[in-house]
Design a protein around this motif. Structure first.
Motif, PDB file in Angstrom:
ATOM      1  N   THR A  94       0.859  -1.186   0.000  1.00  0.00           N
ATOM      2  CA  THR A  94       0.000   0.000   0.000  1.00  0.00           C
ATOM      3  C   THR A  94       0.894   1.235   0.000  1.00  0.00           C
ATOM      4  O   THR A  94       2.115   1.122   0.119  1.00  0.00           O
ATOM      5  N   ASN A  95       0.320   2.414  -0.127  1.00  0.00           N
ATOM      6  CA  ASN A  95       1.106   3.650  -0.067  1.00  0.00           C
ATOM      7  C   ASN A  95       1.841   3.730   1.265  1.00  0.00           C
ATOM      8  O   ASN A  95       1.296   3.357   2.307  1.00  0.00           O
ATOM      9  N   GLY A  96       3.058   4.240   1.225  1.00  0.00           N
ATOM     10  CA  GLY A  96       3.770   4.435   2.482  1.00  0.00           C
ATOM     11  C   GLY A  96       5.269   4.347   2.366  1.00  0.00           C
ATOM     12  O   GLY A  96       5.826   4.212   1.277  1.00  0.00           O
ATOM     13  N   GLN A  97       5.919   4.443   3.529  1.00  0.00           N
ATOM     14  CA  GLN A  97       7.369   4.337   3.651  1.00  0.00           C
ATOM     15  C   GLN A  97       7.710   2.902   4.014  1.00  0.00           C
ATOM     16  O   GLN A  97       7.065   2.299   4.871  1.00  0.00           O
ATOM     17  N   TYR A  98       8.766   2.387   3.389  1.00  0.00           N
ATOM     18  CA  TYR A  98       9.205   1.018   3.609  1.00  0.00           C
ATOM     19  C   TYR A  98      10.711   0.980   3.802  1.00  0.00           C
ATOM     20  O   TYR A  98      11.412   1.940   3.520  1.00  0.00           O
ATOM     21  N   ARG A  99      11.197  -0.163   4.258  1.00  0.00           N
ATOM     22  CA  ARG A  99      12.623  -0.453   4.319  1.00  0.00           C
ATOM     23  C   ARG A  99      12.787  -1.971   4.275  1.00  0.00           C
ATOM     24  O   ARG A  99      11.825  -2.721   4.470  1.00  0.00           O
ATOM     25  N   ILE A 100      14.010  -2.399   4.023  1.00  0.00           N
ATOM     26  CA  ILE A 100      14.335  -3.823   4.050  1.00  0.00           C
ATOM     27  C   ILE A 100      15.202  -4.073   5.278  1.00  0.00           C
ATOM     28  O   ILE A 100      16.188  -3.369   5.513  1.00  0.00           O
ATOM     29  N   LYS A 101      14.819  -5.064   6.050  1.00  0.00           N
ATOM     30  CA  LYS A 101      15.581  -5.475   7.230  1.00  0.00           C
ATOM     31  C   LYS A 101      16.233  -6.813   6.904  1.00  0.00           C
ATOM     32  O   LYS A 101      15.556  -7.737   6.453  1.00  0.00           O
ATOM     33  N   LEU A 102      17.538  -6.918   7.114  1.00  0.00           N
ATOM     34  CA  LEU A 102      18.241  -8.173   6.894  1.00  0.00           C
ATOM     35  C   LEU A 102      18.833  -8.625   8.218  1.00  0.00           C
ATOM     36  O   LEU A 102      19.602  -7.899   8.840  1.00  0.00           O
ATOM     37  N   THR A 103      18.441  -9.814   8.659  1.00  0.00           N
ATOM     38  CA  THR A 103      19.022 -10.403   9.861  1.00  0.00           C
ATOM     39  C   THR A 103      19.979 -11.486   9.396  1.00  0.00           C
ATOM     40  O   THR A 103      19.582 -12.388   8.664  1.00  0.00           O
ATOM     41  N   ALA A 104      21.249 -11.374   9.782  1.00  0.00           N
ATOM     42  CA  ALA A 104      22.300 -12.280   9.321  1.00  0.00           C
ATOM     43  C   ALA A 104      22.692 -13.267  10.426  1.00  0.00           C
ATOM     44  O   ALA A 104      22.747 -12.904  11.602  1.00  0.00           O
ATOM     45  N   TYR A 105      22.969 -14.501   9.997  1.00  0.00           N
ATOM     46  CA  TYR A 105      23.368 -15.574  10.905  1.00  0.00           C
ATOM     47  C   TYR A 105      24.608 -16.272  10.362  1.00  0.00           C
ATOM     48  O   TYR A 105      24.830 -16.299   9.153  1.00  0.00           O
ATOM     49  N   SER A 106      25.376 -16.886  11.247  1.00  0.00           N
ATOM     50  CA  SER A 106      26.582 -17.596  10.811  1.00  0.00           C
ATOM     51  C   SER A 106      26.337 -19.085  10.584  1.00  0.00           C
ATOM     52  O   SER A 106      27.228 -19.787  10.127  1.00  0.00           O
ATOM     53  N   ASN A 107      25.128 -19.574  10.899  1.00  0.00           N
ATOM     54  CA  ASN A 107      24.837 -20.995  10.673  1.00  0.00           C
ATOM     55  C   ASN A 107      23.476 -21.166   9.995  1.00  0.00           C
ATOM     56  O   ASN A 107      22.606 -20.303  10.093  1.00  0.00           O
ATOM     57  N   ALA A 108      23.313 -22.291   9.327  1.00  0.00           N
ATOM     58  CA  ALA A 108      22.085 -22.552   8.568  1.00  0.00           C
ATOM     59  C   ALA A 108      20.850 -22.675   9.457  1.00  0.00           C
ATOM     60  O   ALA A 108      19.739 -22.371   9.021  1.00  0.00           O
ATOM     61  N   ALA A 109      21.015 -23.098  10.686  1.00  0.00           N
ATOM     62  CA  ALA A 109      19.881 -23.230  11.616  1.00  0.00           C
ATOM     63  C   ALA A 109      19.398 -21.866  12.115  1.00  0.00           C
ATOM     64  O   ALA A 109      18.368 -21.774  12.772  1.00  0.00           O
ATOM     65  N   LYS A 110      20.141 -20.825  11.803  1.00  0.00           N
ATOM     66  CA  LYS A 110      19.830 -19.446  12.190  1.00  0.00           C
ATOM     67  C   LYS A 110      19.709 -19.291  13.712  1.00  0.00           C
ATOM     68  O   LYS A 110      18.815 -18.645  14.223  1.00  0.00           O
ATOM     69  N   THR A 111      20.670 -19.897  14.409  1.00  0.00           N
ATOM     70  CA  THR A 111      20.712 -19.763  15.871  1.00  0.00           C
ATOM     71  C   THR A 111      21.857 -18.871  16.330  1.00  0.00           C
ATOM     72  O   THR A 111      21.878 -18.433  17.471  1.00  0.00           O
ATOM     73  N   LYS A 112      22.832 -18.599  15.435  1.00  0.00           N
ATOM     74  CA  LYS A 112      23.976 -17.748  15.783  1.00  0.00           C
ATOM     75  C   LYS A 112      23.887 -16.446  15.000  1.00  0.00           C
ATOM     76  O   LYS A 112      24.382 -16.334  13.883  1.00  0.00           O
ATOM     77  N   LYS A 113      23.251 -15.470  15.617  1.00  0.00           N
ATOM     78  CA  LYS A 113      23.011 -14.188  14.954  1.00  0.00           C
ATOM     79  C   LYS A 113      24.286 -13.361  14.856  1.00  0.00           C
ATOM     80  O   LYS A 113      25.007 -13.204  15.836  1.00  0.00           O
ATOM     81  N   ILE A 114      24.533 -12.831  13.657  1.00  0.00           N
ATOM     82  CA  ILE A 114      25.668 -11.937  13.428  1.00  0.00           C
ATOM     83  C   ILE A 114      25.241 -10.498  13.674  1.00  0.00           C
ATOM     84  O   ILE A 114      25.931  -9.741  14.331  1.00  0.00           O
ATOM     85  N   GLY A 115      24.080 -10.124  13.114  1.00  0.00           N
ATOM     86  CA  GLY A 115      23.619  -8.758  13.268  1.00  0.00           C
ATOM     87  C   GLY A 115      22.393  -8.484  12.422  1.00  0.00           C
ATOM     88  O   GLY A 115      21.924  -9.344  11.677  1.00  0.00           O
ATOM     89  N   THR A 116      21.866  -7.264  12.547  1.00  0.00           N
ATOM     90  CA  THR A 116      20.707  -6.817  11.791  1.00  0.00           C
ATOM     91  C   THR A 116      21.098  -5.576  11.006  1.00  0.00           C
ATOM     92  O   THR A 116      21.736  -4.668  11.552  1.00  0.00           O
ATOM     93  N   TYR A 117      20.699  -5.522   9.733  1.00  0.00           N
ATOM     94  CA  TYR A 117      21.094  -4.452   8.830  1.00  0.00           C
ATOM     95  C   TYR A 117      19.857  -3.951   8.094  1.00  0.00           C
ATOM     96  O   TYR A 117      18.933  -4.718   7.852  1.00  0.00           O
ATOM     97  N   TYR A 118      19.853  -2.670   7.717  1.00  0.00           N
ATOM     98  CA  TYR A 118      18.688  -2.058   7.083  1.00  0.00           C
ATOM     99  C   TYR A 118      19.079  -1.334   5.802  1.00  0.00           C
ATOM    100  O   TYR A 118      20.160  -0.759   5.712  1.00  0.00           O
ATOM    101  N   SER A 119      18.159  -1.341   4.846  1.00  0.00           N
ATOM    102  CA  SER A 119      18.316  -0.493   3.668  1.00  0.00           C
ATOM    103  C   SER A 119      17.894   0.917   4.048  1.00  0.00           C
ATOM    104  O   SER A 119      17.326   1.137   5.116  1.00  0.00           O
ATOM    105  N   LYS A 120      18.137   1.860   3.151  1.00  0.00           N
ATOM    106  CA  LYS A 120      17.566   3.188   3.333  1.00  0.00           C
ATOM    107  C   LYS A 120      16.055   3.073   3.136  1.00  0.00           C
ATOM    108  O   LYS A 120      15.578   2.206   2.410  1.00  0.00           O
ATOM    109  N   ASP A 121      15.305   3.960   3.768  1.00  0.00           N
ATOM    110  CA  ASP A 121      13.852   3.979   3.592  1.00  0.00           C
ATOM    111  C   ASP A 121      13.529   4.325   2.138  1.00  0.00           C
ATOM    112  O   ASP A 121      14.282   5.037   1.479  1.00  0.00           O
ATOM    113  N   PHE A 122      12.400   3.821   1.663  1.00  0.00           N
ATOM    114  CA  PHE A 122      11.930   4.165   0.315  1.00  0.00           C
ATOM    115  C   PHE A 122      10.410   4.300   0.347  1.00  0.00           C
ATOM    116  O   PHE A 122       9.749   3.741   1.226  1.00  0.00           O
TER     117      PHE A 122
END
Length: 127
Positions: A94-122
Motif C-alpha cells: 500500500t502507499n507508504g514508507q518502507y525499508r528492508i531489514k536483513l538479519t544475518a546468521y553464521s549458521n544454517a539453523a539461524k541460531t547464531k546471529k551476526i547482526g541486523t542491517y537495514y536499507s535506506k527507507d523508500f
C-alpha cells in the motif's frame, strides 16, 4: 597513555568475540530506487559484503506506521559475497514508507546471529 589503553581494550574485545566481527559489520543492503510509482512492479534488493565468510539471512520488507515498523513479507537465503537480486512485488504493498531489514546468521539453523542491517527507507505510491 589513556588513549592507548582504550584502543587496546577494543582490539582485545573484538579478538575474543565480544563485539560484532568486522566481516559482519560490512554488510550493506541496497534497493534499486528511493521511491516507486504505480508503474513499478517490484522493489529489487541486493545485500553484499566484502569478506568471504558464509552468511545465512532472513530479508524482511517492513512498512512504517505511527507506532513503528511492521514486517510484511520475508525471504530467506544464504550468500558469500552478495545475494542474487531479491524482489518484493509492489502489487502487495500500500502507499507508504518502507525499508528492508536483513538479519544475518553464521549458521544454517539461524541460531547464531551476526547482526541486523537495514536499507535506506523508500516510498511506494500505488495510486
Amino acid at each position: 597513555m589513556k588513549r592507548f589503553i582504550t584502543i587496546t581494550i577494543a582490539v582485545v574485545l573484538m579478538t575474543i568475540g565480544l563485539t560484532m566481527p568486522a566481516s559482519a559489520a560490512s554488510i550493506t543492503v541496497k534497493v534499486d530506487a528511493p521511491y516507486y510509482t504505480p508503474k513499478a512492479t517490484s522493489v529489487d534488493v541486493v545485500a553484499s559484503k566484502s569478506s568471504g565468510s558464509h552468511v545465512y539471512y532472513m530479508m524482511t520488507l517492513q512498512q512504517q506506521y505511527t507506532d513503528g515498523w511492521k514486517s510484511k513479507q520475508s525471504l530467506r537465503g544464504d550468500f558469500i559475497k552478495s545475494t542474487p537480486t531479491k524482489r518484493f512485488y509492489t502489487s502487495t504493498m500500500t502507499n507508504g514508507q518502507y525499508r528492508i531489514k536483513l538479519t544475518a546468521y553464521s549458521n544454517a539453523a539461524k541460531t547464531k546471529k551476526i547482526g541486523t542491517y537495514y536499507s535506506k527507507d523508500f516510498a511506494v505510491t500505488r495510486w
